[in-house]
Write an enzyme that holds these catalytic residues in place. Sequence first.
Site, PDB file in Angstrom:
ATOM      1  N   PRO A   1       0.831  -1.206   0.000  1.00 51.58           N
ATOM      2  CA  PRO A   1       0.000   0.000   0.000  1.00 51.58           C
ATOM      3  C   PRO A   1       0.866   1.256   0.000  1.00 51.58           C
ATOM      4  CG  PRO A   1      -0.595  -1.481   1.804  1.00 51.58           C
ATOM      5  CD  PRO A   1       0.657  -2.009   1.189  1.00 51.58           C
ATOM      6  N   HIS A   2       0.467   2.215  -0.827  1.00 49.39           N
ATOM      7  CA  HIS A   2       1.174   3.479  -0.914  1.00 49.39           C
ATOM      8  C   HIS A   2       0.213   4.526  -1.457  1.00 49.39           C
ATOM      9  CE1 HIS A   2       1.632   1.442  -4.778  1.00 49.39           C
ATOM     10  NE2 HIS A   2       1.723   2.647  -5.335  1.00 49.39           N
ATOM     11  N   GLY A   3       0.607   5.763  -1.371  1.00 49.90           N
ATOM     12  CA  GLY A   3      -0.266   6.859  -1.768  1.00 49.90           C
ATOM     13  C   GLY A   3      -0.218   7.174  -3.251  1.00 49.90           C
TER      14      GLY A   3
END
Length: 96
Positions: free
Chosen positions: A64-66
């Site tokens: 997960p990352h932005g």
Amino acid sequence: MTNEGILAPASVRLGLASMTKADAIRLCGQVLVEAGAATPEYIDGMFAREEQTTTFLGNGVAIPHGTNESRVHIKSAALGFLQFPEGVDWDGKTAH
């Protein structure tokens, strides 16, 4: 961020109980916030990214990352490593 580098020992969480995908993403973001690497707003960017396309890579791994737009909420480079031995349902696939 501390002088412990990109992956500080406090950002490694092993043996976590299974939880929802949303809770796992939130916890991943919180680890980055606690490391001083991001502001809490970055977590919203992580959810926005997941809506664009899954961050599940296969072989039990999700990263997960932005979004690109949420980069303004990053203070420094950092990683978190979270292990879920029983797995997290990631849209029908299992992330550990």
